[in-house]
Design an enzyme around this catalytic site. Structure first.
Site, short mmCIF file in Angstrom:
data_model
loop_
_atom_site.label_atom_id
_atom_site.label_comp_id
_atom_site.label_asym_id
_atom_site.label_seq_id
_atom_site.Cartn_x
_atom_site.Cartn_y
_atom_site.Cartn_z
N GLU A 121 0.88 -1.18 0.00
CA GLU A 121 0.00 0.00 0.00
C GLU A 121 0.91 1.22 0.00
O GLU A 121 1.62 1.48 0.97
CB GLU A 121 -0.90 -0.06 1.23
CG GLU A 121 -2.30 0.47 0.96
CD GLU A 121 -2.29 1.99 0.88
OE1 GLU A 121 -3.00 2.55 0.04
OE2 GLU A 121 -1.53 2.60 1.66
N CYS A 151 3.71 -2.89 -8.43
CA CYS A 151 2.40 -2.45 -7.94
C CYS A 151 2.53 -1.19 -7.08
O CYS A 151 2.81 -0.13 -7.62
CB CYS A 151 1.70 -3.59 -7.23
SG CYS A 151 -0.08 -3.36 -7.18
N HIS A 205 2.33 -8.46 -10.05
CA HIS A 205 3.18 -9.03 -9.00
C HIS A 205 3.87 -10.32 -9.44
O HIS A 205 3.40 -11.41 -9.12
CB HIS A 205 2.31 -9.40 -7.79
CG HIS A 205 1.70 -8.24 -7.08
ND1 HIS A 205 2.32 -7.59 -6.04
CD2 HIS A 205 0.51 -7.62 -7.25
CE1 HIS A 205 1.55 -6.62 -5.60
NE2 HIS A 205 0.45 -6.61 -6.32
N GLU A 208 6.28 -11.63 -8.10
CA GLU A 208 6.74 -12.33 -6.89
C GLU A 208 5.66 -13.24 -6.33
O GLU A 208 5.91 -14.04 -5.45
CB GLU A 208 7.24 -11.33 -5.85
CG GLU A 208 6.18 -10.57 -5.07
CD GLU A 208 5.50 -9.44 -5.86
OE1 GLU A 208 5.75 -9.32 -7.07
OE2 GLU A 208 4.73 -8.70 -5.23
N1 GLN Z 1 -3.47 -0.08 -4.59
C1 GLN Z 1 -2.20 -0.10 -3.95
C2 GLN Z 1 -1.58 1.29 -3.94
O1 GLN Z 1 -2.02 2.14 -4.64
C3 GLN Z 1 -1.24 -1.06 -4.64
C4 GLN Z 1 -1.73 -2.48 -4.52
C5 GLN Z 1 -0.66 -3.50 -4.55
O2 GLN Z 1 0.52 -3.23 -4.40
N2 GLN Z 1 -1.06 -4.74 -4.70
O3 GLN Z 1 -0.65 1.52 -3.26
#
Ligand code: GLN
Length: 243
Positions: free
Chosen positions: A56, A88, A212, A214
């Site tokens: 996040e 991400c 992802h 990973e």
């Molecule tokens: N939605 C998250 C963000 O904006 C990212 C989600 C994730 O890394 N799986 O930080």
């Protein structure tokens, strides 16, 4: 020895370390890698390259600020120009701009001249896996095995996409490399040809993916990235002499 760090403030740290462990074994027996979690500026300073995992991005930025890591991260990416890969939330962190951020905004590391749109595909429940053609993997595999690569099983979880690539400032003379689009996700056949979402980009030593790798057992992108890290360490100033 080439030291690869994984930013370990929050998110998919262990998953990256596990895949990195397998990937490093495939790069070259002549090259020694060290893998390390990064939580302090000192630990970051010891790294030749860094992965910023998914998780996040708002939380990650807040924790990074609190630990005094935000400016060292910016320095690592933009001044030292050491190789960095964001997956991400990590891609969000590496963008110069982000939209759909929480009220009050959020701090970014930057490095990629793009604007990302957070949570492009909706909530956690709308997560999905899709086969993705990645030309950069194909090129390598075609050379090695004489046939193109199988599509990559891309895992999208509240994933961002690159919604805009910023125009190069004309005559800026900064010598900044261009932003290359390395992956585009096209949903089924419903969407018109040519349209799609940008889900992998690279600008010089800065690489970002919306998905992802990973979370799969597929080491191909990790191996590909490590080879670039090795090249960069050989040619760049971050080379570790005599190691
Ligand atoms: N939605 C998250 C963000 O904006 C990212 C989600 C994730 O890394 N799986 O930080």
């Amino acid at each position: 020895t080439i030291t690869i760090g994984v930013l370990a403030l929050q998110g998919g740290v262990v998953e990256h370390l596990n895949l990195l462990r397998r990937a490093t074994a495939q790069v070259s027996p002549a090259i020694e890698f060290a893998l390390t979690e990064v939580r302090t500026p000192d630990q970051l300073a010891r790294c030749d390259a860094l992965i910023i995992p998914g998780g996040e991005s708002t939380t990650m930025a807040i924790v990074a600020r609190r630990l005094g890591l935000l400016d060292p991260l910016r320095e690592f990416v933009k001044v030292q120009r050491k190789p960095v890969w964001g997956t991400c939330a990590g891609l969000v962190m590496l963008a110069e701009q982000a939209s759909a951020v929480k009220q009050g905004g959020q701090e970014l590391v930057g490095g990629l001249d793009v604007r990302v749109l957070r949570n492009r595909f909706g909530t956690q429940l709308q997560s999905f896996v899709a086969p993705l053609e990645l030309g950069f993997l194909s090129e390598e595999e075609k050379e090695e095995k004489g046939k193109p690569a199988a599509p990559f099983r891309a895992v999208f979880i509240r994933a961002p996409v690159v919604e805009e690539i910023m125009a190069e400032e004309e005559g800026a003379g900064g010598g900044k490399p261009p932003v290359e689009v390395l992956g585009v996700y096209r949903k089924g056949d419903a969407e018109a040809e040519g349209k799609g979402d940008i889900v992998a980009v690279r600008q010089g030593n800065v690489f970002g993916t919306s998905f992802h790798p990973e979370l799969t057992g597929d080491v191909r992108i990790h191996v590909w990235w490590l080879r670039q890290v090795v090249d960069s360490a050989r040619h760049g100033k971050s080379i570790v002499q005599g190691a």
